[in-house]
Scaffold this active site. Structure first.
Site, PDB file in Angstrom:
ATOM      1  N   TYR A   1      39.676  22.293  39.944  1.00  0.00           N
ATOM      2  CA  TYR A   1      39.424  23.465  40.787  1.00  0.00           C
ATOM      3  C   TYR A   1      38.799  23.042  42.112  1.00  0.00           C
ATOM      4  O   TYR A   1      38.061  22.055  42.191  1.00  0.00           O
ATOM      5  CB  TYR A   1      38.429  24.416  40.111  1.00  0.00           C
ATOM      6  CG  TYR A   1      38.842  24.962  38.780  1.00  0.00           C
ATOM      7  CD1 TYR A   1      39.465  26.212  38.672  1.00  0.00           C
ATOM      8  CD2 TYR A   1      38.595  24.255  37.609  1.00  0.00           C
ATOM      9  CE1 TYR A   1      39.825  26.728  37.440  1.00  0.00           C
ATOM     10  CE2 TYR A   1      38.957  24.759  36.368  1.00  0.00           C
ATOM     11  CZ  TYR A   1      39.571  25.994  36.291  1.00  0.00           C
ATOM     12  OH  TYR A   1      39.925  26.494  35.068  1.00  0.00           O
TER      13      TYR A   1
ATOM     14  N   ASP B   1      29.627  35.491  39.685  1.00  0.00           N
ATOM     15  CA  ASP B   1      30.563  35.363  40.801  1.00  0.00           C
ATOM     16  C   ASP B   1      30.429  36.560  41.718  1.00  0.00           C
ATOM     17  O   ASP B   1      29.575  37.435  41.508  1.00  0.00           O
ATOM     18  CB  ASP B   1      32.001  35.174  40.310  1.00  0.00           C
ATOM     19  CG  ASP B   1      32.549  36.367  39.529  1.00  0.00           C
ATOM     20  OD1 ASP B   1      31.996  37.489  39.653  1.00  0.00           O
ATOM     21  OD2 ASP B   1      33.531  36.185  38.788  1.00  0.00           O
TER      22      ASP B   1
ATOM     23  N   ARG C   1      32.102  29.189  37.133  1.00  0.00           N
ATOM     24  CA  ARG C   1      31.074  30.185  37.464  1.00  0.00           C
ATOM     25  C   ARG C   1      29.713  29.754  36.923  1.00  0.00           C
ATOM     26  O   ARG C   1      28.679  29.960  37.562  1.00  0.00           O
ATOM     27  CB  ARG C   1      31.434  31.540  36.868  1.00  0.00           C
ATOM     28  CG  ARG C   1      32.517  32.291  37.597  1.00  0.00           C
ATOM     29  CD  ARG C   1      32.790  33.610  36.914  1.00  0.00           C
ATOM     30  NE  ARG C   1      33.410  33.429  35.608  1.00  0.00           N
ATOM     31  CZ  ARG C   1      33.514  34.397  34.687  1.00  0.00           C
ATOM     32  NH1 ARG C   1      33.001  35.581  34.923  1.00  0.00           N
ATOM     33  NH2 ARG C   1      34.124  34.161  33.556  1.00  0.00           N
TER      34      ARG C   1
ATOM     35  N   ASP D   1      40.696  34.098  36.164  1.00  0.00           N
ATOM     36  CA  ASP D   1      39.948  35.279  36.602  1.00  0.00           C
ATOM     37  C   ASP D   1      40.645  35.984  37.768  1.00  0.00           C
ATOM     38  O   ASP D   1      41.287  35.330  38.598  1.00  0.00           O
ATOM     39  CB  ASP D   1      38.543  34.888  37.054  1.00  0.00           C
ATOM     40  CG  ASP D   1      37.654  34.477  35.890  1.00  0.00           C
ATOM     41  OD1 ASP D   1      38.002  34.792  34.745  1.00  0.00           O
ATOM     42  OD2 ASP D   1      36.614  33.838  36.142  1.00  0.00           O
TER      43      ASP D   1
END
Length: 292
Positions: A71, A85, A178, A43
């Site tokens: 992550y 987000d 997300r 993203d």
């Protein structure tokens, strides 16, 4: 004679605010070649590991085993958004988070470890009737995606400072961090969205392998041999076997692995092809990289 362009796998530390295609364009200019592709998007808001193929390595991207990703993330509780987000618009007002205890917050996140049916964000890259969900949303459509089975291997909460929570997650490909942020906010009854995301690992590639866009040169590329050694079992063949491989012929299977193996020329160490088991005694070419 045309000089061959650079070939190899490039691991980039993607900066925020850029699409994966933007990164590809920068790398094309830096290396002077059009033949650059990426192994899965990241993203625009996100930073971190993005794997690219250059030259002949673009053929390798779809074969790489990149099914586990890791992550570092930050969740803000109290506000849900249209995109799950910080790039989306708020949905409703801001909920009161002052009564949330750290243990309650941690429990809502760690409850998502394991297999779960996760509903991707409506602005994800999931295709609906051949068109990306985010493109349908951009065109004014209302998109509700069906849940997908994903696997969260581990989730560690690093800090709870309500309304923000820092956590690290290791998960299967196709998992949306997300959506983890969104679902944790919903479970706590206050809503939530992701405000920061940094990918630290993709398969065997980590931030230690990554270079910044300002430092991209041909010297930053992992060779085909270095790449396949990380991603596949390696099989070395003699001269007769190499000749068969160069012509894409089946070869005698002398190894136990059924899935793709990287075939190398034993004399030179050169990566030639990916082969997979055809039966108990032979293997077939999946993709041949060496010229006949």
């Amino acid at each position: 004679m045309t000089t061959p362009g650079p070939t190899g796998v490039l691991v980039v530390d993607k900066p925020g605010g850029m699409t994966s295609h933007d990164v590809v364009s920068r790398v094309r200019r830096a290396l002077g070649t059009r033949k650059v592709g990426h192994a899965g998007t990241l993203d625009p808001m996100a930073t971190g590991v993005l794997v690219l193929g250059v030259g002949r390595a673009t053929k390798l991207l779809g074969q790489l085993t990149l099914t586990t990703k890791a992550y570092d993330a930050r969740l803000r509780l109290g506000v849900a958004t249209t995109t799950d987000d910080a790039e989306g618009e708020p949905l409703g007002g801001t909920a009161d988070t002052s009564g949330l205890a750290p243990g309650e917050v941690t429990g809502a996140l760690t409850a998502m470890v394991g297999e779960l049916d996760q509903v991707p964000s409506a602005v994800s890259a999931v295709k609906v009737d051949g068109k990306r969900a985010y493109a349908r949303v951009r065109d004014g459509e209302t998109v509700v995606l069906p849940p997908r089975r994903v696997l969260v291997h581990s989730l560690d909460v690093a800090e709870v400072a309500v309304p923000e929570v820092a956590f690290s997650v290791r998960c299967s490909s196709g998992t949306y961090v997300r959506a983890i942020a969104r679902d944790a906010g919903e479970a706590l009854g206050v809503g939530g969205h992701l405000v920061a995301l940094r990918r630290t690992e993709v398969g065997p590639f980590t931030l230690d392998d990554a270079t910044t866009l300002d430092d991209v040169t041909a010297d930053a590329l992992l060779t085909m041999e270095q790449t396949v050694a990380r991603c596949f079992p390696v099989v070395r063949l003699d001269a007769a076997g190499v000749t068969d491989v160069r012509h894409g012929r089946a070869v005698a299977r002398t190894w136990p692995d059924e899935g793709p193996v990287a075939v190398l020329d034993d004399a030179t160490g050169t990566f030639l092809a990916l082969y997979a088991a055809r039966d108990d005694h032979t293997a077939r070419a999946v993709t041949v990289f060496a010229p006949a």
